[in-house]
Design a protein around this motif. Structure first.
Motif, PDB file in Angstrom:
ATOM      1  N   PRO A 175      17.596-122.563 -32.866  1.00 23.25           N
ATOM      2  CA  PRO A 175      18.928-121.976 -33.025  1.00 23.25           C
ATOM      3  C   PRO A 175      18.871-120.497 -33.404  1.00 23.25           C
ATOM      4  O   PRO A 175      18.053-120.088 -34.238  1.00 23.25           O
ATOM      5  N   GLY A 176      19.715-119.707 -32.744  1.00 20.84           N
ATOM      6  CA  GLY A 176      19.840-118.297 -33.083  1.00 20.84           C
ATOM      7  C   GLY A 176      18.781-117.400 -32.504  1.00 20.84           C
ATOM      8  O   GLY A 176      18.769-116.203 -32.792  1.00 20.84           O
ATOM      9  N   LEU A 236      14.235-127.474 -33.276  1.00 21.54           N
ATOM     10  CA  LEU A 236      15.357-127.190 -34.169  1.00 21.54           C
ATOM     11  C   LEU A 236      14.877-126.724 -35.547  1.00 21.54           C
ATOM     12  O   LEU A 236      15.581-125.973 -36.228  1.00 21.54           O
ATOM     13  N   ARG A 253      21.861-128.633 -26.675  1.00 23.73           N
ATOM     14  CA  ARG A 253      22.936-127.692 -27.016  1.00 23.73           C
ATOM     15  C   ARG A 253      23.799-128.238 -28.161  1.00 23.73           C
ATOM     16  O   ARG A 253      24.169-127.491 -29.079  1.00 23.73           O
ATOM     17  N   GLY A 256      22.361-127.631 -31.432  1.00 19.43           N
ATOM     18  CA  GLY A 256      22.308-126.240 -31.878  1.00 19.43           C
ATOM     19  C   GLY A 256      21.207-125.409 -31.270  1.00 19.43           C
ATOM     20  O   GLY A 256      21.083-124.221 -31.585  1.00 19.43           O
ATOM     21  N   ALA A 257      20.383-125.989 -30.383  1.00 18.60           N
ATOM     22  CA  ALA A 257      19.301-125.233 -29.753  1.00 18.60           C
ATOM     23  C   ALA A 257      19.866-124.297 -28.689  1.00 18.60           C
ATOM     24  O   ALA A 257      20.984-124.480 -28.192  1.00 18.60           O
ATOM     25  N   GLU A 258      19.098-123.274 -28.344  1.00 20.71           N
ATOM     26  CA  GLU A 258      19.464-122.346 -27.267  1.00 20.71           C
ATOM     27  C   GLU A 258      18.741-122.804 -25.998  1.00 20.71           C
ATOM     28  O   GLU A 258      17.531-123.045 -26.021  1.00 20.71           O
TER      29      GLU A 258
END
Length: 305
Positions: A175-176, A236, A253, A256-258
């Motif tokens: 994430p991020g 994650l 997704r 929270g993963a890209e």
């Protein structure tokens, strides 16, 4: 004359690893099981098991006949199921072999459709590490149907293979985080210097990582796992990036993963395999539902980006 019960006992001993375990699984007395196998050996004129101490080891003849026994039992069940289906519609259980990504999609969607169309059908899914294992499980009669990804059409004596779609491989990041190029897609060169969570050597995903590692260079293995279900949790947690089939895209997704596609796209054909000839009504329902779903959604883009 060889009886169905004798073949069931023979296969049970093979699959459970011995007479005592098979007797417990079948809820029969071990002496009865031993007598049935002795009668089968006399009927066939071969020794199926070597008795080594308290262990039973398959003989060469037993090895050769085990797969055939499974197939005979499958054919007998297909015959009985065909008779039942004349009055009841599709009923019974279908055993499906699938690699991990195929076990997620399309298997989940197929089971959901079967539940609506054929409530009398139960699906049992067995996990396989690679396409070759899926093909072996179907060829040997351990499963009736298989779904897997393979660059080449799966082949085997008596096997039928249907192309379902082209499965796409994606880059999944913690994430991020973003790839070096900061674009909507990622190019292989942008992987240089990244750390990855990878799977075992036999998987198509691992083959793609090894190819990138050889052509791009400077890819580090942060963790290697045999259980592919832990790859996403590790991503994650920030342990590393991962290459994942598109069946995992929505789940990744939502967690929270890209998720990024490659340019050019990295794809592998996904196949449905089964033996030719008569199949149970449950197996036919599974096959027909799978193929109908493919025809209804041509060019489906599961990556969604």
């Amino acid at each position: 004359m060889v009886e169905r019960r004798q073949l069931e006992y023979f296969v049970a001993i093979v699959e459970h690893g011995g007479f005592s375990h098979a007797a417990r699984a079948l809820h029969v007395a071990q002496p009865s099981l031993s007598r049935a196998i002795g009668n089968l050996e006399r009927e066939l004129g071969v020794t199926l098991f070597h008795r080594v101490g308290r262990q039973a080891v398959l003989s060469n003849a037993g090895e050769a006949l085990a797969a055939r026994a499974r197939l005979v039992l499958r054919d007998l069940e297909a015959f009985r199921a065909a008779a039942r289906s004349l009055g009841e519609g599709a009923v019974g259980r279908v055993d499906v072999a699938a690699t991990s990504s195929s076990g997620l999609e399309p298997i989940v969607s197929i089971v959901a459709e079967l539940r609506e169309r054929h409530p009398g059908v139960t699906v049992s899914v067995s996990s396989a590490d690679a396409a070759a294992e899926v093909v072996a499980m179907v060829s040997q009669g351990r499963c009736e149907v298989g779904v897997c990804g393979s660059a080449q059409r799966p082949t085997g004596q008596g096997l039928v293979a249907h192309h379902l779609r082209d499965e796409e491989f994606l880059l999944v990041l913690p994430p991020g985080t973003r790839p070096a190029g900061n674009g909507p897609v990622v190019r292989p060169g942008e992987l240089r210097g990244m750390r990855f969570v990878v799977t075992g050597q036999t998987t198509a995903v691992r083959a793609l990582f090894d190819r990138f590692s050889a052509t791009v260079g400077e890819l580090t293995v942060a963790a290697e796992v045999s259980d592919r279900s832990v790859v996403l949790p590790m991503v994650l947690k920030g342990i590393g990036a991962a290459l994942m089939p598109d069946g995992w895209a929505d789940l990744a997704r939502r967690a929270g993963a890209e998720v990024y596609r490659f340019a050019p796209a990295e794809r592998i054909a996904q196949w449905l395999v089964h033996r030719g000839g008569p199949v149970t009504s449950a197996t036919r329902a599974f096959i027909d539902t799978t193929l109908a779903r493919v025809q209804a959604t041509p060019g489906t883009d599961a990556a969604g980006r």
